[in-house]
Design an enzyme around this catalytic site. Structure first.
Site, PDB file in Angstrom:
ATOM      1  N   HIS A  64     -11.751  16.811 -31.699  1.00 38.53           N
ATOM      2  CA  HIS A  64     -10.856  16.891 -30.551  1.00 38.53           C
ATOM      3  C   HIS A  64     -11.356  18.036 -29.671  1.00 38.53           C
ATOM      4  O   HIS A  64     -11.840  19.052 -30.165  1.00 38.53           O
ATOM      5  CB  HIS A  64      -9.416  17.123 -30.989  1.00 38.53           C
ATOM      6  CG  HIS A  64      -8.731  15.862 -31.445  1.00 38.53           C
ATOM      7  ND1 HIS A  64      -7.683  15.858 -32.332  1.00 38.53           N
ATOM      8  CD2 HIS A  64      -8.951  14.553 -31.123  1.00 38.53           C
ATOM      9  CE1 HIS A  64      -7.277  14.606 -32.533  1.00 38.53           C
ATOM     10  NE2 HIS A  64      -8.031  13.800 -31.821  1.00 38.53           N
ATOM     11  N   ASP A  66     -10.334  20.576 -27.900  1.00 33.78           N
ATOM     12  CA  ASP A  66     -10.003  22.000 -27.988  1.00 33.78           C
ATOM     13  C   ASP A  66     -10.669  22.684 -29.174  1.00 33.78           C
ATOM     14  O   ASP A  66     -10.598  23.904 -29.302  1.00 33.78           O
ATOM     15  CB  ASP A  66      -8.481  22.196 -28.047  1.00 33.78           C
ATOM     16  CG  ASP A  66      -7.787  21.371 -29.111  1.00 33.78           C
ATOM     17  OD1 ASP A  66      -8.147  20.197 -29.284  1.00 33.78           O
ATOM     18  OD2 ASP A  66      -6.878  21.904 -29.773  1.00 33.78           O
ATOM     19  N   HIS A  67     -11.324  21.907 -30.027  1.00 32.87           N
ATOM     20  CA  HIS A  67     -11.993  22.474 -31.195  1.00 32.87           C
ATOM     21  C   HIS A  67     -13.513  22.405 -31.111  1.00 32.87           C
ATOM     22  O   HIS A  67     -14.194  22.880 -32.008  1.00 32.87           O
ATOM     23  CB  HIS A  67     -11.526  21.769 -32.467  1.00 32.87           C
ATOM     24  CG  HIS A  67     -10.072  21.969 -32.744  1.00 32.87           C
ATOM     25  ND1 HIS A  67      -9.589  22.903 -33.640  1.00 32.87           N
ATOM     26  CD2 HIS A  67      -8.980  21.370 -32.204  1.00 32.87           C
ATOM     27  CE1 HIS A  67      -8.275  22.858 -33.656  1.00 32.87           C
ATOM     28  NE2 HIS A  67      -7.872  21.935 -32.785  1.00 32.87           N
ATOM     29  N   HIS A 140      -5.290  14.381 -40.486  1.00 32.28           N
ATOM     30  CA  HIS A 140      -5.202  14.394 -39.029  1.00 32.28           C
ATOM     31  C   HIS A 140      -5.578  12.994 -38.537  1.00 32.28           C
ATOM     32  O   HIS A 140      -6.211  12.234 -39.279  1.00 32.28           O
ATOM     33  CB  HIS A 140      -6.163  15.459 -38.473  1.00 32.28           C
ATOM     34  CG  HIS A 140      -5.861  15.887 -37.080  1.00 32.28           C
ATOM     35  ND1 HIS A 140      -4.619  16.314 -36.679  1.00 32.28           N
ATOM     36  CD2 HIS A 140      -6.660  15.969 -35.973  1.00 32.28           C
ATOM     37  CE1 HIS A 140      -4.663  16.645 -35.396  1.00 32.28           C
ATOM     38  NE2 HIS A 140      -5.886  16.440 -34.940  1.00 32.28           N
ATOM     39  N   ASP A 208      -5.425  21.801 -37.519  1.00 33.24           N
ATOM     40  CA  ASP A 208      -5.032  20.430 -37.187  1.00 33.24           C
ATOM     41  C   ASP A 208      -4.888  19.558 -38.425  1.00 33.24           C
ATOM     42  O   ASP A 208      -5.753  18.725 -38.736  1.00 33.24           O
ATOM     43  CB  ASP A 208      -6.036  19.826 -36.206  1.00 33.24           C
ATOM     44  CG  ASP A 208      -5.871  20.408 -34.805  1.00 33.24           C
ATOM     45  OD1 ASP A 208      -5.445  21.569 -34.710  1.00 33.24           O
ATOM     46  OD2 ASP A 208      -6.174  19.704 -33.832  1.00 33.24           O
ATOM     47  N   HIS A 266      -3.348  28.590 -33.177  1.00 31.56           N
ATOM     48  CA  HIS A 266      -3.295  27.235 -32.621  1.00 31.56           C
ATOM     49  C   HIS A 266      -1.876  26.895 -32.175  1.00 31.56           C
ATOM     50  O   HIS A 266      -1.215  26.016 -32.726  1.00 31.56           O
ATOM     51  CB  HIS A 266      -3.802  26.231 -33.662  1.00 31.56           C
ATOM     52  CG  HIS A 266      -4.090  24.872 -33.092  1.00 31.56           C
ATOM     53  ND1 HIS A 266      -3.130  23.891 -32.996  1.00 31.56           N
ATOM     54  CD2 HIS A 266      -5.222  24.308 -32.611  1.00 31.56           C
ATOM     55  CE1 HIS A 266      -3.662  22.792 -32.491  1.00 31.56           C
ATOM     56  NE2 HIS A 266      -4.941  23.023 -32.246  1.00 31.56           N
TER      57      HIS A 266
END
Length: 307
Positions: A64, A66-67, A140, A208, A266
């Site tokens: 994802h 943002d990672h 996830h 996550d 996070h």
């Protein structure tokens, strides 16, 4: 010997004025584990006073944005700064296509020092200098792995017992290397006669995920746990739907696993600075140890070794 977490970013899907996208550099005796470099990580490294030369591992939990959107910038900085040592890259093997896209996202002078280490299965053990890096799957919507760093167990020497057995000077080093040494009186002294077991230190990183076996396996007995706490308990159903944790769940996992220092990170953009004490309160309902609410650019030391 330096063992500390350098926090580069603490937001979740959307950065805020106060929080950059994810980014966490664990510095450990010359190794540098860069976890989840999100967008803007290269600039955050400048603000934090760390460089591309400090990175020996890039560890991506999942793909994802943002990672991982900071990967291209970090790779280009490694190339531009002519980092000479090998930089290993761990990431879910199921996301190989995304890694290739990020690794070669633009035209730049490339580097040959990056070695890929895609992870798969229920557990992967990766040698990392003086420690072992372990990856375990998390829960996830996309393939996601958490990571754990473990120092090998050792032994703590007992000065009084060394003196009682007449073991001094270079004899101590010989005892540590070989397990036995001949004392001045001719007797054989064993390492166990003059020392006690010393557990290795450890740190874990879980982003996550819902609560799952992987979270507990990663967190078991660690000195430092960096874990997502995207939501507060009022949004617990939303957290489960999207594959995230609440602060209360993070505290519960830390308590059940005997964690020494808990770092919450996070955070959803829906929360303001006024909400931050609520994260500490909810995590603290289950976990009675030290809790750190991560903020960008803070440094969190790994707790001192227990005697």
């Amino acid at each position: 010997m330096l063992r500390e977490l350098v926090v580069l970013g603490t937001a979740s899907a959307v950065p805020t004025r106060r929080r950059n996208h994810n980014g966490y550099l664990l510095r450990w005796d010359g190794e540098g584990f860069l976890f989840d470099p999100g967008e803007g990580t290269q600039r955050q490294m400048l603000h934090a006073g760390v460089s591309a030369h400090d990175i020996t591992w890039i560890c991506v939990t999942h793909f994802h944005g943002d990672h991982c959107l900071g990967v291209p910038g970090v790779v280009q900085r490694i190339a531009r700064d002519r980092v000479g040592h090998q930089v290993q890259a761990a990431y879910p093997a199921a996301g190989q296509m995304y890694w290739e896209r990020l690794r070669h996202a633009s035209a730049f002078a490339d580097t040959s020092v990056i070695k890929t280490r895609p992870v798969s299965g229920e557990v992967a053990h990766l040698p990392a200098g003086p420690v072992t890096l372990t990856a375990r799957p998390l829960s996830h919507p996309v393939a996601s792995y958490g990571y754990r760093v473990d120092e090998p167990a050792g032994r703590r020497m007992l000065p009084a017992e060394l003196a009682r057995h007449g073991v001094t000077g270079p004899m101590v080093g010989e005892l540590q290397r070989n397990g036995t040494v001949t004392a001045p009186d001719g007797s054989t002294v064993h390492l166990a006669d003059c020392s006690v077991p010393r557990p290795g230190q450890s740190a874990a990183f879980a982003m996550d995920t819902r609560l799952c076996d992987g979270v507990y396996a990663l967190a078991e007995g660690v000195d430092l746990l960096v874990i997502e706490s995207t939501f507060l308990s009022a949004e617990a159903a939303l957290a489960t739907e999207y594959g995230h944790l609440t602060a209360a769940q993070a505290g519960k996992a830390a308590a059940e696993c005997g964690v020494r220092r808990l770092v919450l990170a996070h955070f959803s953009e829906r929360y303001s600075a006024d909400d931050e004490p609520r994260f500490l309160d909810e995590a603290g309902e289950a976990f009675g140890g030290e809790i750190v609410l991560a903020r960008d650019l803070m440094r969190v030391p790994v707790p001192k070794r227990q005697s």
